[in-house]
Design a protein around this motif. Structure first.
Motif, short mmCIF file in Angstrom:
data_model
loop_
_atom_site.label_atom_id
_atom_site.label_comp_id
_atom_site.label_asym_id
_atom_site.label_seq_id
_atom_site.Cartn_x
_atom_site.Cartn_y
_atom_site.Cartn_z
N GLU A 194 -36.67 -54.28 57.29
CA GLU A 194 -37.84 -52.42 56.84
C GLU A 194 -38.26 -52.46 57.77
OE1 GLU A 194 -40.94 -54.57 55.40
OE2 GLU A 194 -40.33 -56.06 55.10
N ASN A 195 -37.83 -51.97 59.04
CA ASN A 195 -36.99 -51.19 60.09
C ASN A 195 -36.30 -49.83 59.24
OD1 ASN A 195 -37.07 -49.09 61.80
ND2 ASN A 195 -36.35 -51.15 63.76
N GLU A 196 -37.59 -48.76 59.35
CA GLU A 196 -37.07 -47.96 58.52
C GLU A 196 -35.68 -47.23 59.22
OE1 GLU A 196 -40.02 -48.63 59.60
OE2 GLU A 196 -41.86 -48.37 57.79
N ILE A 197 -35.92 -46.81 60.64
CA ILE A 197 -34.76 -46.37 61.09
C ILE A 197 -33.05 -47.22 60.85
CG2 ILE A 197 -33.96 -45.79 63.46
CD1 ILE A 197 -36.74 -45.51 64.78
N SER A 231 -33.28 -45.88 56.90
CA SER A 231 -32.27 -44.33 57.14
C SER A 231 -30.55 -44.43 57.88
CB SER A 231 -33.11 -43.68 57.31
OG SER A 231 -33.67 -44.15 59.10
N ARG A 289 -38.04 -59.93 59.18
CA ARG A 289 -38.99 -59.18 60.11
C ARG A 289 -38.41 -58.77 61.24
NH1 ARG A 289 -41.86 -64.05 60.47
NH2 ARG A 289 -41.87 -64.48 62.81
N LEU A 290 -37.48 -59.14 61.44
CA LEU A 290 -37.40 -57.77 63.30
C LEU A 290 -36.40 -57.25 62.07
CD1 LEU A 290 -37.06 -57.61 65.80
CD2 LEU A 290 -35.09 -58.82 65.40
#
Ligand code: SF4
Ligand code: SF4
Ligand code: SF4
Lengths: 216, 578, 201
Positions: free
Chosen positions: B403-406, B409, B399-400
């Motif tokens: 999926e973090n977008e930064i 990318s 969760r952490l």
């Protein structure tokens, strides 16, 4: 607060109800108190011991409680070099250079058996038997590796040492005591310390010694 | 497992009459190949017989007459490997053709053999010293080369008992330090070209870009650099921010593991293996005990087998968690995930500490079993972790970060290496599996009791940074799965099949023990002559092999990506430099 | 939605933050400086702040914990130190980095070895805390210490004086091991006595 208690110089009576607000102290005490709670170590790990050093910085042991959480990657911003790990001949020139780049006042902790005296790998051909052969060490922490608590105990030992210093006598405020650069060792056929060139020349000119075994 | 280094029914002698013969020394196996036809044989092994993964290359000094180079290749589809050797007389200059053109993964290993044994590899693209510095005197692993603190060939040393007056090693050396110099040496007269050969090779590899012409600059990262995970150094040629060529420089933590290991008795090497990959002493022990147990031909106590699995898998979880945590540091974020990871690590280390006595340097394995049984209540603790806490925490990391977008990318689409190249460069471990090659020693050639557990080999296909991150999470989950089965099945019983003894008898022969360490294939190549000390003790360190491909991985990428690639490669310097 | 993943991640950190207070309330007054509280913070259910406030509270070390070894002596009747070590040399032989130095005593009259060391050194700056010496000592004379607060201002080479610690200390740090060893020793002595009796009769 506990801090106040530490700061108070003995000899002066402070009324009970003022104790948490007022302290009477000496310049030395104040100076050392400020320094002891803001020792910034350099982010500098050599080997296994470095992992325990990181563990000491992490959540469970949290050196931030000692004002030591700011690990500086640059020697120019740090007060303390924790030599955490095996010092090799290939690495020692870099270590001495880093030490030279640290501003005064600077301290060195030899963390673990390796940095203190060579450790389990002492007999190895690429290992320096203790970092104190090249840079002055303030506190030695035995252990392989010292647990984070042992490291913290060592840091407290360093704090004690800082406490004993006096602003009038410390070497970095003496006249002409601009930081002395240590000569940087050179990698030749073996590690060469520029301070010992003459000695090496004389000893190398001697006829070959009988094997060390017979002496043992 | 009772066989020695297994060889398949592969008939090299028939394929290369006169140039390949079975190694008939007692306890040995494999083939002895004629030096002149080595390249041919190696090519055939790779292309005709399918041994595509060169596991390790190493030298052996059969003082006083022969030098031997040992090659060990495996198939990535699994099964036993092939061991072949080249023998050359021990007269300088010693020359052997290089196999780097066939398996690029041999490049650094051949440099290491040149450095430590003084065997020249003809046709090698870049034969320089690797662990020691240019200009160092001698080739240290030769049996007739003695270090400054040399006392005796073998431990235990006679000076310690019964008349062991304390004398520090310094006092016995004429220079009062760990030093020795050639006769009549004058330090003022040394001329150093130190780093020149390194920069020469960097230049050699420079390819000039067709676009806007900018100056190339050389940047040295390390040996003291926060992102290199220890005293690792990379000399990089940059065109703007793009890497044009790169050379890893190592040896800053070369602790002479193998030289010391050949002086130690067999048992004494056990705590030294702890210090290779210092995150995972529990799995390091295993590879070594596997090799020696093969030589001794003994069985491991049943309960000990389970304890080994439990400890090794806990170690893997802790290793991967730290990797994920530190990855964010490498990306330029600050410490939060690392701190969370260290929290779980502490809980796992508590178990190691209670069982073996220390947090990191466990020294847990003994030949035939383990040193201590689980103390009271520890099994409960392990149960609590693997059934409750760790699955929860794995999800939390998911969760952490996932999926973090930064994060995505930065990580997605930056290819580390593709499967084909990875095999060529002898890359193993999660990095290989993230590139789509399902090669895991636990399945390819099961050791211990891994064949009893139900688990999947984690696999991803993209081979980019993001996949390399995901595969770590997958592996954590698989390890938890193994652990859940292990804590259910663990039987009671003795923890060692042998009597405790400090001097084991190891019959003459050779053995290669390998395991799937968290960082890749960790192997120990041990030769015994029947004496209390190993004649040859070689460590196939996954970090060292994986770093061979670093240049391949980084050229053409941005310098910021280099830091992350190094992060997912998961090097640890104790193992890389040994 | 772009940013959803980040928010999800931030939720995790927020939970960690809130957990500290929840745990504080749940363990009100017992969380810090109490054995139970420390144990709770090292258990699988720990949440929130994880820190052990060393040196005010110390994480207890398990029985098997090993640091630098020490030598055991039994307190004799008149307070005499009866060193258990017989200078058999096994520890010096098994020590991987060879950091144990033992001088065996010789009888001044006969020149024959006496089972007792005159000098015993351990170079703590080489010792790798492996525990082999304690593991293979047949007389339980050398034991791995629990004391890790031994940082000092100079190099550490321990001589016999520094190494010797009483058996009562051994019992206090490793009760289970001590008991086991004690039973073994008693059994051995009983067997010896029985044997002597048998041969005497
Ligand atoms: S003292 Fe031990 S743990 Fe520390 S660096 Fe040396 S070998 Fe590693
Ligand atoms: S093994 Fe035990 S009895 Fe023997 S010399 Fe060492 S400490 Fe003494
Ligand atoms: S703990 Fe290991 S290294 Fe230390 S004295 Fe004992 S045997 Fe030697």
């Amino acid at each position: 607060m506990t801090d106040n208690k530490e700061l108070n110089s003995p000899g002066y009576e402070i009324p009970e109800d003022l104790q948490h607000a007022v302290s009477i102290t000496t310049i030395d005490r104040l100076y050392n108190w400020g320094r002891r709670w803001s020792v910034w170590p350099m982010m500098f790990g050599l080997a296994c011991c470095a992992i325990e050093m990181i563990a000491a910085q992490a959540a469970r042991y949290d050196l931030a409680r000692f004002g030591m959480e700011v690990m500086r990657p640059s020697p120019r911003q740090s007060d303390l070099m924790i030599v955490a790990g095996t010092v090799t001949k290939k690495m020692i020139p870099a270590i001495v250079r880093l030490y030279n780049q640290m501003p005064e006042p600077k301290y060195v902790i030899a963390m673990g058996a390796c940095a203190s005296g060579g450790g389990p790998f002492k007999e190895g051909y690429n290992v320096v038997a203790g970092v104190d052969k090249f840079v002055p060490v303030d506190v030695y922490i035995p252990g392989c590796p010292p647990t984070p608590q042992a490291l913290t105990a060592g840091l407290m030992k360093l704090q004690e040492k800082i406490d004993k210093e006096s602003i009038r006598k410390v070497r970095w405020y003496q006249k002409g005591a601009d930081s002395v650069e240590l000569p940087i060792p050179v990698l030749g056929p073996d590690l060469m310390d520029p301070r010992r060139y003459n000695e090496i020349r004389v000893l190398a000119a001697k006829p070959a010694e009988p094997a060390t075994e017979s002496k043992a | 497992m009772t066989t020695l280094v297994e060889t398949e029914t592969l008939d090299l002698a028939a394929r290369f009459p006169g140039s390949a013969a079975v190694d008939t020394r007692p306890g040995y196996s494999g083939w002895i190949v004629n030096k002149d036809r080595l390249v041919e044989v190696a090519t055939a092994l790779r292309d005709e017989f399918g041994y595509d993964l060169l596991s390790h290359v190493t030298g052996v000094d059969y003082f006083p007459d022969k030098m031997e180079v040992v090659y060990n290749a495996y198939k990535t589809t699994g099964g036993p490997g092939v061991l072949f050797k080249v023998q050359v007389p021990r007269l300088d200059p010693i020359e052997v053709p290089s196999v780097t053109p066939i398996w690029p993964g041999a490049e650094f290993q051949e440099r290491e053999i040149w450095d430590l044994y003084g065997i020249k590899f003809t046709n090698h693209p870049d034969l320089r010293r690797i662990l020691m510095w240019e200009g160092f005197e001698g080739h240290p692993l030769r049996k007739d080369w003695h270090e400054p603190f040399y006392e005796e060939d073998f431990k235990p040393l006679k000076s310690r008992w019964p008349d062991g007056k304390y004398v520090s090693a310094e006092d016995k050396n004429p220079y009062k330090d760990n030093l020795q110099f050639p006769q009549n040496f004058d330090p003022a007269k040394v001329t150093l070209d130190g780093e020149a050969p390194l920069y020469d090779t960097l230049q050699k590899y420079t390819t000039v870009d067709a676009g806007i012409k900018t100056d190339h600059i050389i940047v040295n990262m390390g040996p003291q650099h926060p992102s290199t995970h220890g005293v690792f150094r990379a000399a990089v040629v940059l065109d703007g921010e793009t890497i044009v060529s790169l050379k890893p420089v190592m040896g800053y933590l070369h602790r002479n593991h193998e030289k010391i290991g050949e002086r130690n008795t067999f048992l004494q090497n056990m705590p030294y293996t702890d210090r290779l990959d210092y995150f995972n002493s529990m799995s390091n022990n295993w590879g070594y005990s596997l090799a020696v147990e093969k030589l001794m031909n003994i069985k491991v106590a049943e309960r000990a087998e389970y304890l080994r699995v439990i400890m090794a898998e806990l170690s893997r979880i802790q290793n991967h968690l730290i990797l994920i945590g530190m990855l964010l540091n490498d990306l330029g974020a600050y410490f939060t995930p690392a701190l969370y990871a260290f929290e779980e690590r502490e809980l796992i280390l508590d178990i190691f500490e209670a069982t073996s006595g220390t947090r990191m340097m466990c020294n847990y394995h003994r030949f035939g079993g383990v040193s201590r049984d689980l103390p009271e209540g520890v099994l409960e603790k392990i149960r609590g972790l693997v059934e409750d806490r760790l699955p929860r925490k794995a999800d939390e990391f998911d969760r952490l970060l996932t999926e973090n977008e930064i994060f995505i990318s930065r990580m997605k689409g930056v290819k580390v290496i593709d499967g084909e190249d990875a095999i060529k460069y002898s890359v193993t471990g999660p990095v290989l599996r993230a590139a789509g090659i399902p090669y895991d020693v636990r399945r390819a050639q099961p050791y211990g009791i891994y064949d009893r557990f139900d688990f999947d080999v984690a696999l991803r296909h993209g081979g980019d940074l993001y996949d390399n991150y995901l595969i770590r999470l997958d592996e954590i989950r698989q390890s938890i799965r193994i652990l859940q089965q292990a804590v259910k099945q663990i039987p009671d019983g003795p923890i060692n099949s042998q009597k405790p003894q400090y001097q084991v008898r190891v019959p003459a022969g050779e053995a290669y023990g390998r395991i799937e360490a968290p960082k890749g294939e960790l192997g120990y190549y041990v030769i015994s002559t029947g004496k209390p000390n190993p004649w040859r003790y070689h460590v196939r360190a996954p970090s060292f092999m994986n770093i061979t491909a670093l240049e391949k991985m980084c050229v053409g990428k941005k310098i910021a990506d280099f830091v992350v690639i190094l992060g997912v490669l998961d090097i640890v310097l104790g193992e890389l430099d040994r | 939605m772009y940013g959803k993943g980040i928010i999800k991640g931030l939720g995790v950190t927020l939970k960690h933050f809130v957990d500290t207070y929840l745990d504080d309330i749940q363990w009100w007054g017992r969380r810090y400086y109490k054995t139970g509280g420390i144990a709770h913070r090292s258990s699988k259910d720990t949440r929130g702040i994880f820190t052990v406030q060393y040196p005010e509270e110390k994480l207890p070390v398990p029985e098997e914990f090993r640091y630098v070894p020490f030598l055991v002596y039994d307190e004799g009747a008149d307070g005499k130190k009866e060193v258990r070590c017989t200078s058999c040399g096994i520890c010096a032989k098994v020590c991987p980095p060879q950091c144990i130095w033992i001088v065996r005593s010789n009888d001044p009259q006969t020149g024959r070895p006496v089972p007792e060391p005159t000098e015993f050194y351990i170079d703590a700056d080489i010792c790798m805390n492996c525990g082999f010496c304690a593991e293979y000592c047949p007389f339980d004379a050398i034991i791995m210490d629990h004391d890790y607060e031994i940082a000092s201002y100079q190099r550490n080479v321990f001589n016999m004086q520094k190494l010797l610690k009483p058996a009562s200390y051994y019992r206090s740090i490793r009760p289970l091991n001590y008991q086991r060893n004690d039973e073994e020793r008693k059994a051995k002595e009983a067997a010896k006595a029985a044997k002597a009796e048998a041969s005497a009769s």
